[in-house]
Write a protein that holds these residues in place. Structure first.
Motif, PDB file in Angstrom:
ATOM      1  N   ALA A  82      29.069  35.160  41.510  1.00 32.88           N
ATOM      2  CA  ALA A  82      30.312  34.178  42.189  1.00 32.88           C
ATOM      3  C   ALA A  82      31.073  33.670  41.319  1.00 32.88           C
ATOM      4  CB  ALA A  82      29.303  33.070  42.853  1.00 32.88           C
ATOM      5  N   THR A  83      30.530  33.121  39.826  1.00 29.84           N
ATOM      6  CA  THR A  83      31.358  32.811  38.829  1.00 29.84           C
ATOM      7  C   THR A  83      32.220  33.974  38.487  1.00 29.84           C
ATOM      8  OG1 THR A  83      29.360  31.647  38.249  1.00 29.84           O
ATOM      9  CG2 THR A  83      31.068  31.782  36.490  1.00 29.84           C
ATOM     10  N   THR A  84      31.758  34.966  38.192  1.00 27.03           N
ATOM     11  CA  THR A  84      32.816  36.226  37.762  1.00 27.03           C
ATOM     12  C   THR A  84      33.650  36.648  39.101  1.00 27.03           C
ATOM     13  OG1 THR A  84      30.841  36.976  36.628  1.00 27.03           O
ATOM     14  CG2 THR A  84      32.688  38.404  36.828  1.00 27.03           C
ATOM     15  N   CYS A  85      33.447  36.499  40.100  1.00 23.39           N
ATOM     16  CA  CYS A  85      34.240  37.005  41.274  1.00 23.39           C
ATOM     17  C   CYS A  85      35.227  35.725  41.516  1.00 23.39           C
ATOM     18  CB  CYS A  85      33.556  37.495  42.230  1.00 23.39           C
ATOM     19  SG  CYS A  85      32.983  39.044  42.061  1.00 23.39           S
ATOM     20  N   PHE A  86      34.878  34.590  41.875  1.00 17.12           N
ATOM     21  CA  PHE A  86      35.758  33.769  42.332  1.00 17.12           C
ATOM     22  C   PHE A  86      35.985  32.450  41.185  1.00 17.12           C
ATOM     23  CE2 PHE A  86      33.588  35.191  45.707  1.00 17.12           C
ATOM     24  CZ  PHE A  86      34.624  35.517  46.799  1.00 17.12           C
ATOM     25  N   LEU A  87      35.448  32.083  40.254  1.00 13.84           N
ATOM     26  CA  LEU A  87      35.591  31.001  39.564  1.00 13.84           C
ATOM     27  C   LEU A  87      35.781  31.398  38.041  1.00 13.84           C
ATOM     28  CD1 LEU A  87      32.516  28.763  40.562  1.00 13.84           C
ATOM     29  CD2 LEU A  87      34.732  28.789  41.534  1.00 13.84           C
ATOM     30  N   GLY A  88      36.585  32.700  37.791  1.00 14.21           N
ATOM     31  CA  GLY A  88      37.234  32.892  36.544  1.00 14.21           C
ATOM     32  C   GLY A  88      36.260  33.121  35.506  1.00 14.21           C
TER      33      GLY A  88
END
Lengths: 180, 358
Positions: free
Chosen positions: B274-280
């Motif tokens: 989720a961090t990689t895909c949405f939060l940079g």
């Protein structure tokens, strides 16, 4: 060199687990060996420069299809199948067929010239998408065929649902849907 | 040939010291494996402590307080207890599959962790098929649960594992479709390139960059990944009140600890995704003011990554202890009748957005 070692390891695992599928008594063990075989085949695809094909192999065969198979084996309690004999009259016809197929495949493989370079990429994401969606004069643009195959699978699924629900709309099925 | 190069300076150092490329490659691989295992296994006790504290504070309790400062040693005591328990399989269970199942379910999160870029040069394998690989590997988790439930020779276990299998297969579709949305807007399935495509200020992260759609996609990812993780409110596979623990009813000691560990590493993996895909990913949250940005650029990327992952994990934990569990049929209805059509609509809208504005 390293690729050769990997290939030998993966090949031995693939062939060994494929043999396990044939020889295992319990259907669940057979399904699991098939998963191992599929995964090692995916590794071989990766070695051949097609990581995308390898990943799709894991996703579709080792993931989705084997999951459904295990599901069916568990729900239908396939354990009683482990008492069926390994060879019967049908094997007399199956064995020559398999041998003939192997001979044909071997002949075809030997007679084709194998110019193989392990470094070239064959099935990367970019190449696959280009083969599918490039509709220029040069590109094949297979995506329409791809969609048609999807429709074929859908119709097969609908036919299966219809066959399973033979008395659609009869009293029994209505009761079942209400009970939940 | 698939030739993952370990890009960390440590990898370069070993390549320089050892003349044979095969040997240095093997040593680099072993270092990566050890690093991944250390990260995964090391975070699990911290996460268990975190979960207990968050749960306790949501329920107006204090949580573990006795052992160590504010109960920090409690999880170590728990791990010790689990590891030193006697390991036994129930009568009539299929011993081989019984012990194989937790190992299978452990492979999935470990394999997925190898794809995650923790920093500019901290990634085990930089594959072009990162996201398809993670989706593919997730299937093994389901396989482990199915086999574990079947091999336990217990009706509750079998019911729990069949339930969880059906649930995870259903929600995997919307999980994959949301990731497809991210692949579509960023133009790459490589996790490193997805991260790099969000470089810039905080407004360039995919959750904000695409007006409304990015946020909707993030929420959908959150819902479907919660179901994928088998966590409450979607934990009908375990459902203590109805199924006495579901697929791991008969497990104890080390085998149970492995299932537990798999759950928590999966939490880390999904949060990192989720961090990689949405939060940079590992990029710092720049806000456009130069003096503040320069300060934030000085903090190494993996610290930003860890901070975002901890934020995601605490979001999952708060959700776990806040919402109630739906029934099985409600869960399935929600996926097939709402989430999947909404996902397809989201994909179509995303494609329109790219065609019009991209």
């Amino acid at each position: 060199m390293l690729a050769l070692i990997y290939f030998i390891i993966l090949g031995v695992i693939a062939v060994g687990s494929a043999l396990c599928v044939l020889l295992s008594r319990h259907p669940l063990y057979g399904a699991l060996s098939l998963v191992v075989s599929m995964v090692s085949l995916a590794g071989i695809y990766g070695l051949l420069g097609s990581p995308f094909v390898g990943v799709v192999q894991i996703m579709v065969y080792a993931g989705a299809i084997m999951m459904l198979l295990t599901f069916v084996i568990m729900v239908l309690n396939g354990a009683r199948d482990s008492k069926t004999p390994m060879f019967d009259k049908v094997s007399l016809f199956v064995f020559p067929a398999i041998l003939l197929l192997a001979a044909l495949l071997g002949f075809a493989l030997i007679s084709t010239p194998l110019a193989f370079n392990a470094e070239t990429l064959r099935g990367s994401v970019a190449l696959t998408s280009e083969t599918l969606f490039n509709t220029n004069n040069k590109g094949p643009g297979y995506f329409l065929l791809f969609e048609v195959i999807g429709l074929l699978l859908l119709s097969a699924m609908i036919a299966a649902v219809l066959l399973a629900k033979k008395n659609l709309g009869s009293k029994e099925t209505e009761e079942i849907t209400e009970v939940h | 040939m698939m030739n993952p190069v370990i890009s960390h300076p440590l990898g370069n150092f070993i390549r320089e010291v050892i003349p044979f490329p095969e040997v240095s490659f093997l040593i680099n691989s072993i270092i990566s494996i050890i690093a991944i295992c250390a990260v995964a296994i090391g975070t699990a006790p911290i996460l268990i402590y975190m979960e207990r504290k968050i749960c306790a504070h949501i329920q107006c309790r204090l949580g573990p307080m006795r052992l160590g400062f504010h109960g920090t040693l409690q999880t170590i005591a728990d791990v010790m207890k689990l590891l030193f328990k006697e390991v036994y399989a129930p009568k009539g269970a299929d011993k081989f599959l019984f012990y194989l199942a937790p190992m299978i379910s452990l492979t999935a999160p470990f394999l997925a962790l190898t794809m995650i870029p923790f920093d500019h040069n901290l990634q085990v394998a930089n594959l072009s098929v990162g996201i398809p690989f993670i989706i593919a590997v997730n299937g093994f988790g389901i396989l482990g649960i199915l086999i574990g439930g079947w091999a336990s020779n217990n009706k509750y276990s079998l019911l729990g594992s069949l339930r969880s299998g059906a649930q995870m297969i259903s929600y995997e579709i919307s999980f994959a479709l949301v990731l497809l949305f991210v692949v579509m807007v960023s133009g790459s399935a490589n996790l490193m390139e997805i991260t790099q495509s969000q470089s810039g200020t905080i407004l360039d992260w995919w959750i904000i960059k695409i007006p409304v759609l990015g946020f909707i996609a993030f929420i959908m990812f959150f819902i479907s990944s919660t179901a994928e993780l088998n966590r409450a409110p979607f934990d009908i596979a375990e459902a203590e009140q109805e199924l006495t623990g579901g697929y791991h009813t008969e497990y104890n000691g080390t085998a149970f600890a492995m299932f537990y560990l798999a759950e928590y590493i999966n939490l880390v993996t999904t949060s990192s995704l989720a961090t990689t895909c949405f939060l940079g990913g590992f990029l710092p949250p720049l806000i456009g003011i130069e003096s503040v940005d320069l300060l934030m650029m000085k903090v190494p990327g993996f610290i930003w990554f860890a901070a975002k992952v901890v934020f995601m994990i605490s979001a999952y934990m708060v959700v776990r202890w806040t919402f109630v569990r739906p029934r099985v049929d409600q869960l399935m209805d929600f996926e097939w009748k709402f989430l999947l059509p909404a996902n397809l609509l989201l994909l179509a809208l995303g494609a329109t957005y790219i065609a019009v504005l991209g």
